[in-house]
Design an enzyme around this catalytic site. Sequence first.
Site, PDB file in Angstrom:
ATOM      1  N   LYS A   1      11.738   1.526  -4.126  1.00 39.56           N
ATOM      2  CA  LYS A   1      11.269   2.059  -2.980  1.00 39.56           C
ATOM      3  C   LYS A   1      10.993   0.866  -1.805  1.00 39.56           C
ATOM      4  O   LYS A   1      11.616   0.917  -0.774  1.00 39.56           O
ATOM      5  CB  LYS A   1       9.906   2.890  -2.997  1.00 39.56           C
ATOM      6  N   ASN A   2      10.036   0.069  -2.550  1.00 38.14           N
ATOM      7  CA  ASN A   2       9.765  -1.127  -1.286  1.00 38.14           C
ATOM      8  C   ASN A   2      10.754  -1.986  -0.969  1.00 38.14           C
ATOM      9  O   ASN A   2      10.607  -3.012  -0.239  1.00 38.14           O
ATOM     10  CB  ASN A   2       8.449  -1.593  -1.810  1.00 38.14           C
TER      11      ASN A   2
ATOM     12  N   ARG B   1       5.162   4.182   6.892  1.00 33.76           N
ATOM     13  CA  ARG B   1       4.993   2.842   7.472  1.00 33.76           C
ATOM     14  C   ARG B   1       6.203   1.816   7.230  1.00 33.76           C
ATOM     15  O   ARG B   1       6.047   1.293   8.042  1.00 33.76           O
ATOM     16  CB  ARG B   1       3.564   2.330   6.703  1.00 33.76           C
TER      17      ARG B   1
ATOM     18  N   ASP C   1      -3.668   3.793   6.767  1.00 29.47           N
ATOM     19  CA  ASP C   1      -3.731   4.980   6.168  1.00 29.47           C
ATOM     20  C   ASP C   1      -4.649   5.059   5.039  1.00 29.47           C
ATOM     21  O   ASP C   1      -5.804   4.266   5.034  1.00 29.47           O
ATOM     22  CB  ASP C   1      -2.354   5.078   5.520  1.00 29.47           C
TER      23      ASP C   1
HETATM   24  N1  EPU Z   1      -2.446  -7.168   6.958  1.00 28.45           N
HETATM   25  C1  EPU Z   1      -2.954  -7.613   8.255  1.00 28.45           C
HETATM   26  N2  EPU Z   1      -2.085  -7.950   9.455  1.00 28.45           N
HETATM   27  C2  EPU Z   1      -0.983  -7.728   9.281  1.00 28.45           C
HETATM   28  C3  EPU Z   1      -0.117  -7.274   8.071  1.00 28.45           C
HETATM   29  C4  EPU Z   1      -1.027  -7.264   6.947  1.00 28.45           C
HETATM   30  O1  EPU Z   1      -4.225  -7.610   8.457  1.00 28.45           O
HETATM   31  O2  EPU Z   1      -0.299  -7.940  10.414  1.00 28.45           O
HETATM   32  C5  EPU Z   1      -3.281  -7.120   5.858  1.00 28.45           C
HETATM   33  C6  EPU Z   1      -3.330  -5.461   5.562  1.00 28.45           C
HETATM   34  O3  EPU Z   1      -4.054  -4.699   6.037  1.00 28.45           O
HETATM   35  C7  EPU Z   1      -3.477  -5.699   3.994  1.00 28.45           C
HETATM   36  C8  EPU Z   1      -2.765  -6.862   3.507  1.00 28.45           C
HETATM   37  O4  EPU Z   1      -2.775  -7.716   4.817  1.00 28.45           O
HETATM   38  O5  EPU Z   1      -4.870  -5.504   3.919  1.00 28.45           O
HETATM   39  C9  EPU Z   1      -1.537  -6.735   2.841  1.00 28.45           C
HETATM   40  O6  EPU Z   1      -0.569  -5.991   3.750  1.00 28.45           O
HETATM   41  P1  EPU Z   1       0.966  -6.232   3.428  1.00 28.45           P
HETATM   42  O7  EPU Z   1       1.620  -6.722   4.830  1.00 28.45           O
HETATM   43  O8  EPU Z   1       1.295  -7.185   2.597  1.00 28.45           O
HETATM   44  O9  EPU Z   1       1.575  -4.679   3.108  1.00 28.45           O
HETATM   45  P2  EPU Z   1       2.488  -3.924   3.504  1.00 28.45           P
HETATM   46  O10 EPU Z   1       3.714  -4.493   3.797  1.00 28.45           O
HETATM   47  O11 EPU Z   1       1.819  -2.830   4.843  1.00 28.45           O
HETATM   48  C10 EPU Z   1       3.651  -3.398   1.489  1.00 28.45           C
HETATM   49  C11 EPU Z   1       4.078  -2.257   0.498  1.00 28.45           C
HETATM   50  C12 EPU Z   1       2.731  -1.498  -0.100  1.00 28.45           C
HETATM   51  C13 EPU Z   1       2.117  -2.897  -0.860  1.00 28.45           C
HETATM   52  C14 EPU Z   1       1.898  -3.926  -0.127  1.00 28.45           C
HETATM   53  C15 EPU Z   1       1.218  -5.083  -1.056  1.00 28.45           C
HETATM   54  C16 EPU Z   1       6.103  -1.167   1.437  1.00 28.45           C
HETATM   55  C17 EPU Z   1       6.458  -0.184   2.438  1.00 28.45           C
HETATM   56  N3  EPU Z   1       4.552  -1.355   1.375  1.00 28.45           N
HETATM   57  O12 EPU Z   1       2.673  -2.861   2.300  1.00 28.45           O
HETATM   58  O13 EPU Z   1       3.212  -0.449  -1.017  1.00 28.45           O
HETATM   59  O14 EPU Z   1       0.937  -1.988  -1.459  1.00 28.45           O
HETATM   60  O15 EPU Z   1       3.121  -4.448   0.421  1.00 28.45           O
HETATM   61  O16 EPU Z   1       2.013  -5.442  -1.946  1.00 28.45           O
HETATM   62  O17 EPU Z   1       6.653  -2.310   0.919  1.00 28.45           O
HETATM   63  C18 EPU Z   1       3.161   1.791  -1.923  1.00 28.45           C
HETATM   64  O18 EPU Z   1       4.240   1.252  -2.253  1.00 28.45           O
HETATM   65  O19 EPU Z   1       2.459   2.554  -2.357  1.00 28.45           O
HETATM   66  C19 EPU Z   1       2.555   0.821  -0.818  1.00 28.45           C
HETATM   67  C20 EPU Z   1       1.376   1.034  -0.113  1.00 28.45           C
END
Ligand code: EPU
Length: 423
Positions: free
Chosen positions: A22-23, A92, A116
């Site tokens: 998915k990701n 997201r 979320d």
């Molecule tokens: N963060 C910030 N600022 C930013 C970006 C991130 O503070 O500009 C913080 C976030 O709040 C969080 C941390 O950094 O505390 C990590 O966030 P990240 O950007 O790595 O996560 P994401 O891209 O929003 C993806 C996956 C998540 C997975 C995370 C970590 C997707 C669609 N989502 O989220 O997957 O948990 O990376 O590996 O790729 C899921 O599949 O259920 C899911 C939540």
Amino acid sequence: MEIFRVTGGAPLVGEVAVSGAKNSVLKLMAVALLAQGRTTLTNVPHILDVTIMCQVLRRLGCEVTHENDAVTIDVPAVPGNEADYDLVRRMRASINVLGPLLARCGEVKVAHPGGDSIGSRGLDYHIAGLRQMGAEITSEHGFVIARAARLTGAKIWLEFPSVGATENLLTAAVLAKGTTVIDNAAREPEIVDICAMLSSMGARIHGAGSSTLEIEGVEELKPVTHRTVSDRIVAGTWAFAAAITCGDITIRHGVAEHLEVALDKLTTAGASITRDDSGFRVHMPNQPKAVDMVTLPYPGFATDMLPMAITLASVSDGYSLLTENVFDARFMFVNEMMRLGAEIRTDGHHAVVHGKSWLSGAPVTATDIRAGAGLVIAGLRAEGVTEVSDIYHIDRGYPGFAEQLASLGAKIERVSAPDPEFP
Ligand code: EPU
């Protein structure tokens, strides 16, 4: 509204097949926007989030079909440049159109996705990086608006190896003028997959899978056919499900190398793990032993596996200390586990879990995709019946979850939820 009704007791035994991640696929679909013409993605899972992303791309003027395990995306010469609130709120990952659309259109308007149920999820790293590449970015009426006639290469250092920020900056940099370096970049296999697709489209990227990505911008990219990497979180969920239910599952197309820390933890808990060319097998002969686990960015133990880790700890012999380092509200799920009789105390980003042989079935609510999967699996190790509501979360990320569980011997049915007004 539907619920899963799970009757605990049976160990999970047999074989399952894992499809594309998915990701990864949601991001690969956004990457398609970078090239005019027809992109084909294969090994695409049948999940709700893919359906939503197809809708996002259609609203941007693309022709999109999703048949069997393939998605084709025909991108016009000038795609639309606005991703509306309704779709971004539902998923997201739609924020991933920001980088490609800014690179292609010079201006983009994407609804702010907000936080979320797993925690606050900022965009500050995405925005700071794009600004360093010359974009003007404002936030107006709930939208992020970015403008840049042409982005220019920059040296960007991420405060945290954010998956989403790495992806948006990478997909903006491939068409920028000059070279971009992203330091402290995310190293997840899904990022490597995106780099592989971009490279076959003609992008120049060095360092995929390392913490430093160097991207030399090119003038144009071409559409390609690309196979999505296997879903390591789904594979890891099956691996933990085998351990939690004292079962024996062979996970076809699971890539053990993407789950080294998680599989090492299962071995410490008492599982035997065997690998071959087509996947790996997890067998847990007895009640698992308690193990401590700490979530970290890849290659650490994945935060998306935390609900599975808590469920495992809840049915293990002894005390486990679990630490969550990525999202500030992942432990919301603990309240639901306590309804099932789990003994868990949390303090900040730590949880201490006192395991027991069996949980006790109860009605619970899925609060996100991974929590939902964790609760269903917990229900399989609970005496009596567990009813899991809000299962649309599970449908977002696990293709045919109930059917696959049933094929492994689980007693699970999808039934209509009783009307809360007239039960
Ligand atoms: N963060 C910030 N600022 C930013 C970006 C991130 O503070 O500009 C913080 C976030 O709040 C969080 C941390 O950094 O505390 C990590 O966030 P990240 O950007 O790595 O996560 P994401 O891209 O929003 C993806 C996956 C998540 C997975 C995370 C970590 C997707 C669609 N989502 O989220 O997957 O948990 O990376 O590996 O790729 C899921 O599949 O259920 C899911 C939540």
